[in-house]
Design a protein around this motif. Structure first.
Motif, PDB file in Angstrom:
ATOM      1  N   LYS A 124      41.996  34.469  45.081  1.00  0.00           N
ATOM      2  CA  LYS A 124      42.113  34.790  43.657  1.00  0.00           C
ATOM      3  C   LYS A 124      42.048  33.516  42.807  1.00  0.00           C
ATOM      4  CE  LYS A 124      45.136  36.814  40.186  1.00  0.00           C
ATOM      5  NZ  LYS A 124      45.220  35.827  39.126  1.00  0.00           N
ATOM      6  N   GLU A 159      39.207  32.265  39.945  1.00  0.00           N
ATOM      7  CA  GLU A 159      39.437  31.832  38.560  1.00  0.00           C
ATOM      8  C   GLU A 159      38.652  30.544  38.273  1.00  0.00           C
ATOM      9  OE1 GLU A 159      40.516  34.153  37.059  1.00  0.00           O
ATOM     10  OE2 GLU A 159      42.278  35.083  37.962  1.00  0.00           O
ATOM     11  N   HIS A 180      35.213  31.653  37.604  1.00  0.00           N
ATOM     12  CA  HIS A 180      35.080  32.219  36.250  1.00  0.00           C
ATOM     13  C   HIS A 180      34.932  31.098  35.228  1.00  0.00           C
ATOM     14  CE1 HIS A 180      37.522  36.011  37.654  1.00  0.00           C
ATOM     15  NE2 HIS A 180      36.398  35.824  38.322  1.00  0.00           N
ATOM     16  N   ASP A 222      46.146  39.853  34.721  1.00  0.00           N
ATOM     17  CA  ASP A 222      44.763  40.209  35.050  1.00  0.00           C
ATOM     18  C   ASP A 222      44.438  41.597  34.503  1.00  0.00           C
ATOM     19  OD1 ASP A 222      45.629  38.199  37.399  1.00  0.00           O
ATOM     20  OD2 ASP A 222      43.497  38.014  37.019  1.00  0.00           O
ATOM     21  N   GLU A 232      38.120  40.488  38.560  1.00  0.00           N
ATOM     22  CA  GLU A 232      39.435  40.728  37.950  1.00  0.00           C
ATOM     23  C   GLU A 232      40.064  42.007  38.491  1.00  0.00           C
ATOM     24  OE1 GLU A 232      40.786  38.397  36.646  1.00  0.00           O
ATOM     25  OE2 GLU A 232      39.441  37.275  35.355  1.00  0.00           O
ATOM     26  N   HIS A 269      41.874  41.225  41.493  1.00  0.00           N
ATOM     27  CA  HIS A 269      43.105  40.485  41.168  1.00  0.00           C
ATOM     28  C   HIS A 269      44.221  41.434  40.746  1.00  0.00           C
ATOM     29  CE1 HIS A 269      40.399  36.826  39.970  1.00  0.00           C
ATOM     30  NE2 HIS A 269      40.323  37.142  41.244  1.00  0.00           N
TER      31      HIS A 269
HETATM   32 FE   LIG Z   1      41.889  36.983  37.383  1.00  0.00          FE
END
Ligand SMILES: [Fe+2]
Ligand SMILES: [Fe+2]
Length: 317
Positions: free
Chosen positions: A71, A75, A78, A129, A158, A161
């Protein structure tokens, strides 16, 4: 074409739900708004790694550790998609990072709260999230192509997550009394900051109207917040824990939950840099950036070497 005609054409493209792409003409204000929003979003993704990264070495078992590690890495990914999307608007990544490191740029306030127990990792996945998904799903249809496309992939991740967070909460709530109390305590501390993630109330929100017209934003802050409350309260009921709001109750006539007032003084205080962990977060980011400089330099040198070799080969051939 006159400027007026270009603006007309630009707005007509948006009104027809067509995407604006990097090489298309766009008003300066549209470009600036996007640079601000996408870079704040990118900063939030990478600062968001810090509160959870704090628990990787203390995850209760291997499965939890592997999921949390994945996770936190997501991020970082992202952040990378979003910095890349932002660069298509003609701004350098270095400049964006300078703005973050100097404290000039903002990122989501939620990441300035500390993660005190393992249950916070559950609460973050579930609530933070979860709120991010609520905010981000409409961005998949944002008028700016590169941002919209980055959001499609981000939203898929997401949702993983959110599930891993809720599963941690579920395990704690079905565990011992102490574990359930830990889950309740995490909900108490993360609930209000999660509601603040949707930003100020619509009547206080400065950028919203223009962003709606440009279809960067499609749903108002208050409406998104209400959707989040309506989705999350039944999930808390299922866990058997309570949101820390005495005014929370189902309203039969509106078909929504009513909820109590948000402490906006706290929100603005954290936005202005005085949250419990603002300084710590920035310090950690700056340090990571400095310690990673050798990686960037090595990558640049390697790219340069490859380019030279390719040129040599082209010359020989
Ligand atoms: Fe996230
Ligand atoms: Fe993310």
């Amino acid at each position: 074409m006159s400027r007026e005609r270009m603006e007309e054409y630009f707005q007509a493209t948006i009104d027809a739900d067509q995407k604006i792409e990097p090489k298309d003409w766009m008003p300066d204000a549209y470009r600036k708004t996007l640079i601000r929003q996408i870079s704040q979003h990118a900063h939030s993704e990478i600062v968001g790694m810090l509160p959870e990264g704090n628990w990787i070495t203390r995850a209760p078992n291997l499965r939890r550790k592997a999921a949390l590690l994945a996770k936190v890495q997501d991020e970082a990914g992202h952040g990378l998609y979003l910095y890349s999307a932002c660069e298509t608007l003609g701004v350098e990544r270095e400049e964006l990072l300078d703005q973050l490191h100097s404290g000039q740029a903002k990122y989501s306030s939620i990441f300035n709260y500390p993660t005190l127990t393992w249950a916070d990792i559950g609460a973050i996945g579930w609530l933070v999230d979860g709120a991010a998904i609520m905010n981000q799903v409409p961005l998949c249809r944002c008028s700016y192509g590169p941002y919209a496309r980055a959001m499609v992939r981000i939203c898929k991740e997401e949702s993983f997550h959110q599930r891993q967070g809720y599963e941690i909460m579920l395990t704690l709530c079905r565990g011992s009394d102490e574990q359930k109390a830990m889950a309740q305590d995490a909900l108490n501390r993360w609930w209000w900051p999660a509601l603040m993630m949707f930003g100020p109330n619509d009547k206080e929100s400065t950028h919203s109207e223009q962003s709606m017209k440009w279809r960067i934003k499609r749903i108002s802050n208050d409406e998104l917040r209400q959707r989040f409350v309506d989705m999350t309260v039944p999930q808390a009921d299922f866990l058997g824990i309570q949101v820390p709001d005495p005014d929370m109750k189902w309203n039969e006539s509106t078909g929504h939950y009513d909820f109590g007032p948000i402490n906006w003084d706290e929100f603005w205080n954290v936005v202005k840099g005085n949250g419990p962990c603002n300084r710590e977060r920035l310090k950690a980011r700056v340090q990571a950036h400095e310690e990673g400089s050798w990686v960037r330099e090595a990558a640049m040198a390697y790219a340069e070497k490859r380019k030279q070799r390719a040129e040599e080969r082209a010359r020989v051939a």
